[in-house]
Design an enzyme around this catalytic site. Structure first.
Site, PDB file in Angstrom:
ATOM      1  N   GLY A 146       2.429   2.269   5.324  1.00  0.00           N
ATOM      2  CA  GLY A 146       3.499   1.294   5.538  1.00  0.00           C
ATOM      3  C   GLY A 146       4.404   1.710   6.682  1.00  0.00           C
ATOM      4  O   GLY A 146       4.790   0.896   7.532  1.00  0.00           O
ATOM      5  N   GLU A 153       5.570  -3.452   0.928  1.00  0.00           N
ATOM      6  CA  GLU A 153       5.767  -3.044  -0.471  1.00  0.00           C
ATOM      7  C   GLU A 153       5.020  -1.726  -0.613  1.00  0.00           C
ATOM      8  O   GLU A 153       3.805  -1.694  -0.481  1.00  0.00           O
ATOM      9  CB  GLU A 153       5.184  -4.078  -1.440  1.00  0.00           C
ATOM     10  CG  GLU A 153       5.802  -5.450  -1.339  1.00  0.00           C
ATOM     11  CD  GLU A 153       7.245  -5.491  -1.807  1.00  0.00           C
ATOM     12  OE1 GLU A 153       7.749  -4.491  -2.366  1.00  0.00           O
ATOM     13  OE2 GLU A 153       7.893  -6.530  -1.587  1.00  0.00           O
ATOM     14  N   CYS A 158       2.292   0.133  -8.976  1.00  0.00           N
ATOM     15  CA  CYS A 158       3.465   0.569  -8.215  1.00  0.00           C
ATOM     16  C   CYS A 158       4.711   0.555  -9.085  1.00  0.00           C
ATOM     17  O   CYS A 158       5.676   1.242  -8.805  1.00  0.00           O
ATOM     18  CB  CYS A 158       3.641  -0.320  -6.995  1.00  0.00           C
ATOM     19  SG  CYS A 158       3.534  -2.043  -7.423  1.00  0.00           S
ATOM     20  N   GLY A 172       0.839  -1.195   0.000  1.00  0.00           N
ATOM     21  CA  GLY A 172       0.000   0.000   0.000  1.00  0.00           C
ATOM     22  C   GLY A 172       0.870   1.240   0.000  1.00  0.00           C
ATOM     23  O   GLY A 172       2.014   1.221  -0.469  1.00  0.00           O
ATOM     24  N   SER A 173       0.326   2.321   0.546  1.00  0.00           N
ATOM     25  CA  SER A 173       1.022   3.602   0.472  1.00  0.00           C
ATOM     26  C   SER A 173       2.177   3.649   1.465  1.00  0.00           C
ATOM     27  O   SER A 173       2.200   2.942   2.471  1.00  0.00           O
ATOM     28  CB  SER A 173       0.036   4.729   0.768  1.00  0.00           C
ATOM     29  OG  SER A 173      -0.523   4.520   2.046  1.00  0.00           O
TER      30      SER A 173
HETATM   31  P1  NAD Z   1      -3.366   2.326   1.237  1.00  0.00           P
HETATM   32  O1  NAD Z   1      -2.110   2.424   2.009  1.00  0.00           O
HETATM   33  O2  NAD Z   1      -4.355   3.415   1.361  1.00  0.00           O
HETATM   34  O3  NAD Z   1      -4.160   0.996   1.615  1.00  0.00           O
HETATM   35  C1  NAD Z   1      -3.569  -0.290   1.525  1.00  0.00           C
HETATM   36  C2  NAD Z   1      -4.274  -1.229   2.481  1.00  0.00           C
HETATM   37  O4  NAD Z   1      -3.960  -0.832   3.823  1.00  0.00           O
HETATM   38  C3  NAD Z   1      -5.795  -1.217   2.389  1.00  0.00           C
HETATM   39  O5  NAD Z   1      -6.293  -2.527   2.572  1.00  0.00           O
HETATM   40  C4  NAD Z   1      -6.197  -0.329   3.550  1.00  0.00           C
HETATM   41  O6  NAD Z   1      -7.502  -0.564   4.016  1.00  0.00           O
HETATM   42  C5  NAD Z   1      -5.157  -0.720   4.576  1.00  0.00           C
HETATM   43  N1  NAD Z   1      -4.928   0.250   5.662  1.00  0.00           N
HETATM   44  C6  NAD Z   1      -5.107   1.586   5.634  1.00  0.00           C
HETATM   45  N2  NAD Z   1      -4.808   2.114   6.839  1.00  0.00           N
HETATM   46  C7  NAD Z   1      -4.404   1.093   7.628  1.00  0.00           C
HETATM   47  C8  NAD Z   1      -3.969   1.002   8.980  1.00  0.00           C
HETATM   48  N3  NAD Z   1      -3.897   2.068   9.778  1.00  0.00           N
HETATM   49  N4  NAD Z   1      -3.625  -0.202   9.465  1.00  0.00           N
HETATM   50  C9  NAD Z   1      -3.690  -1.294   8.684  1.00  0.00           C
HETATM   51  N5  NAD Z   1      -4.126  -1.269   7.412  1.00  0.00           N
HETATM   52  C10 NAD Z   1      -4.475  -0.094   6.887  1.00  0.00           C
HETATM   53  O7  NAD Z   1      -2.957   2.098  -0.296  1.00  0.00           O
HETATM   54  P2  NAD Z   1      -3.950   2.013  -1.547  1.00  0.00           P
HETATM   55  O8  NAD Z   1      -4.432   3.389  -1.842  1.00  0.00           O
HETATM   56  O9  NAD Z   1      -4.952   0.935  -1.377  1.00  0.00           O
HETATM   57  O10 NAD Z   1      -2.960   1.504  -2.672  1.00  0.00           O
HETATM   58  C11 NAD Z   1      -2.164   2.360  -3.404  1.00  0.00           C
HETATM   59  C12 NAD Z   1      -0.740   2.330  -2.891  1.00  0.00           C
HETATM   60  O11 NAD Z   1      -0.253   0.998  -2.887  1.00  0.00           O
HETATM   61  C13 NAD Z   1       0.210   3.082  -3.769  1.00  0.00           C
HETATM   62  O12 NAD Z   1       1.039   3.902  -2.978  1.00  0.00           O
HETATM   63  C14 NAD Z   1       1.012   2.014  -4.453  1.00  0.00           C
HETATM   64  O13 NAD Z   1       2.266   2.370  -4.884  1.00  0.00           O
HETATM   65  C15 NAD Z   1       1.050   0.950  -3.451  1.00  0.00           C
HETATM   66  N6  NAD Z   1       1.285  -0.334  -4.093  1.00  0.00           N
HETATM   67  C16 NAD Z   1       2.523  -0.878  -3.940  1.00  0.00           C
HETATM   68  C17 NAD Z   1       2.830  -2.080  -4.535  1.00  0.00           C
HETATM   69  C18 NAD Z   1       4.174  -2.690  -4.368  1.00  0.00           C
HETATM   70  O14 NAD Z   1       4.288  -3.887  -4.520  1.00  0.00           O
HETATM   71  N7  NAD Z   1       5.200  -1.948  -4.047  1.00  0.00           N
HETATM   72  C19 NAD Z   1       1.852  -2.759  -5.280  1.00  0.00           C
HETATM   73  C20 NAD Z   1       0.600  -2.172  -5.425  1.00  0.00           C
HETATM   74  C21 NAD Z   1       0.341  -0.948  -4.809  1.00  0.00           C
END
Ligand code: NAD
Length: 484
Positions: A237, A254, A288, A232-233
């Site tokens: 992370g 990631e 990503c 995720g973001s």
């Molecule tokens: P996000 O961080 O908003 O959410 C990712 C996940 O985390 C979701 O399931 C969300 O509900 C959960 N989450 C949010 N807050 C949390 C918390 N406090 N505790 C635990 N879990 C929580 O990211 P997004 O908007 O869903 O995805 C986009 C991001 O993901 C982009 O920054 C992208 O680069 C990244 N991404 C990275 C990869 C990689 O492999 N490097 C792959 C795909 C996406």
């Protein structure tokens, strides 16, 4: 446009049973916001904790199951994903907005991942038999499952990212609590529904949809969750990393990218334009591994930009299910607003507009935007921050050395590509790009399923995902001594 099926049975899967919840959410089709794709159950903290307890109780059973049993379970899941790639691809295209062809390919890759890890279950995480330094003593090094793993995934690849976490977790004998992103709850549920019929012990796999702040955080906080794998973001992370470290949970992140595609003067320019279009704009740039920085050597800069502009003009942006569409909508209204705000940022900071960046109207009300291209300076925010949408910038470099320096001048380090016909530069780039993955004459996005995936610097933390290397995260090492 005819609306598809509304999935109304999208429930939580806890301890081998399907559960409803006090609150529900709705996911809509980003190509046509009048179409509801699913009404889904939203877990609360209590249900997330029940799922964690179920996984804890199932762990002794699943972790001691035979490799053959684990292989059979994973193989069965992989077979069904491959057999149903078309109908599941349709669901993915409807809920997330990538084109049908991209969506079907993603489901197929997810099936291949489960099949690969069926083989890994049999091969095991790898062990060693070593002669002791002491006479009469035998030593061996074995790998054991870690325990309960919490898997938290983003919305942009709702089958393949969960697959590359769930499959190795189960293959190596861990029990799982899976928390998909809310926007793609039906995709998470469809995957879980297949897993629920694969003869796992109750509780070995659990699905909890819901908010990151409540359900995701419950996984992060629970002392019963031994390991957390998060995609995720960067901001989320970072918070998860701190929380996991504080309670000594194993953690793998990631977290995005600002990937560069370097184009040298000796490159095949048509090939380079193909790489740029596919890497920067397909899947609406919501990857990503998207190439959001195109670093071009001065001698071919203007020719490359002209050719790329020509190509962008020909791309068809529209409903994800429409035949011939190259790029679907972005995932939701918020993303569209953010992408348009990035276009404003680009203009305000003086980047030169080349093409696109406009909201588009189509026959159905969706989140459409034309692919945007700007000429930027390395200091511009559009050249430094992750955008996660169909916006790329071109940076000019005098020569290879400057191009490499620009490529590495970023807090991210996921993937980097180079288009060149010089073996010397290709080899040097592969060694000196500070990233987890390099590409020569290939787009930065689009990776194999059987080799490591992941990044360095701000893009990742902990062992790599996918392939044999996944064992590093999903197992722990034990050293055994015995007097013979
Ligand atoms: P996000 O961080 O908003 O959410 C990712 C996940 O985390 C979701 O399931 C969300 O509900 C959960 N989450 C949010 N807050 C949390 C918390 N406090 N505790 C635990 N879990 C929580 O990211 P997004 O908007 O869903 O995805 C986009 C991001 O993901 C982009 O920054 C992208 O680069 C990244 N991404 C990275 C990869 C990689 O492999 N490097 C792959 C795909 C996406």
């Amino acid at each position: 446009m005819i609306h598809g099926e509304i999935h109304q049975n999208v429930r939580l899967y806890i301890n081998g049973r399907w559960e409803t919840s006090a609150t529900t959410g709705v996911s809509a089709n980003p190509s046509d916001t009048s179409e509801v794709v699913a009404e889904y159950a939203r877990a609360d903290r209590r249900q997330a904790e029940a799922a964690i307890r179920a996984a804890t109780e199932a762990f002794p059973h699943w972790s001691h199951s035979t490799p053959q049993r684990r292989a059979d379970v994973l193989d069965r899941i992989g077979t069904e994903l491959l057999a149903r790639k078309d109908d599941l691809g349709l669901l993915l295209a409807r809920e997330e907005g990538k084109t049908l062809a991209e969506a079907v390919a993603e489901v197929a890759r997810s099936g291949q991942i489960f099949k690969f890890f069926a083989g890994e279950a049999l091969r095991g995480g790898g062990g060693e038999n070593v002669a002791s330094v002491r006479a009469g003593v035998q030593v061996d090094v074995t790998r054991e499952p870690v325990g309960v793993v919490g898997l938290i995934t983003p919305w942009n690849s709702p089958f393949v990212v969960p697959a590359w976490k769930i499959a190795p977790a189960l293959a190596h004998g861990n029990s799982v609590v899976f928390k998909p992103a809310e926007l793609v709850s039906a995709c998470g549920w469809a995957l879980a529904e297949i897993i629920s019929r694969a003869a796992l012990p109750a509780g070995a796999f659990n699905l909890v949809m819901g908010s990151g702040r409540e359900v995701g955080q419950a996984l992060v906080d629970s002392p019963l969750v031994d390991a957390l794998s998060f995609t995720g973001s960067m901001a989320n992370g970072e918070r998860i990393l701190q929380a996991a470290a504080a309670r000594r949970a194993k953690v793998q992140l990631e977290t995005g990218g600002k990937n560069a595609l370097v184009v040298l003067a000796d490159a095949d320019l048509d090939r380079a334009v193909d790489c740029a279009v596919q890497g920067a704009y397909f899947s609406a740039g919501q990857r990503c591994t998207a190439s959001s920085r195109l670093i071009v050597e001065s001698a071919v800069h203007d020719a490359f930009v002209a050719k790329l502009r020509q190509r962008l003009k020909t791309l068809k942006i529209g409903h994800a299910l429409e035949r011939g569409v190259d790029i679907g909508p972005v995932v939701d209204e918020e993303r569209l607003a953010q992408d348009l705000a990035w276009v404003d940022v680009a203009r305000e900071e003086g980047a030169e507009h080349v093409w696109g960046g406009e909201a588009l109207e189509r026959a159905t009300a969706g989140h459409y935007i034309s692919p945007a291209l700007f000429l930027a300076k390395p200091s511009h925010r559009i050249a430094r921050e992750e955008i996660f949408g169909p916006l790329a910038c071109v940076l000019r470099a005098d020569d290879y050395d400057e191009a490499l320096a620009l490529c590495n001048d970023t807090p991210f380090g996921l993937c980097a590509g180079i288009c060149t016909n010089s073996l010397k530069h290709a080899m040097h780039f592969r060694r000196h790009a500070v990233v987890g993955m390099t590409m020569v004459n290939l787009p930065t996005a689009g990776v194999d399923f059987h080799v490591p995936f992941g990044g360095r610097k701000g893009s990742g933390y902990g062992p790599r995902e996918q392939g044999r290397h996944a064992a590093e995260f999903y197992t722990t090492v034990k050293t055994g001594y015995m007097l013979a």
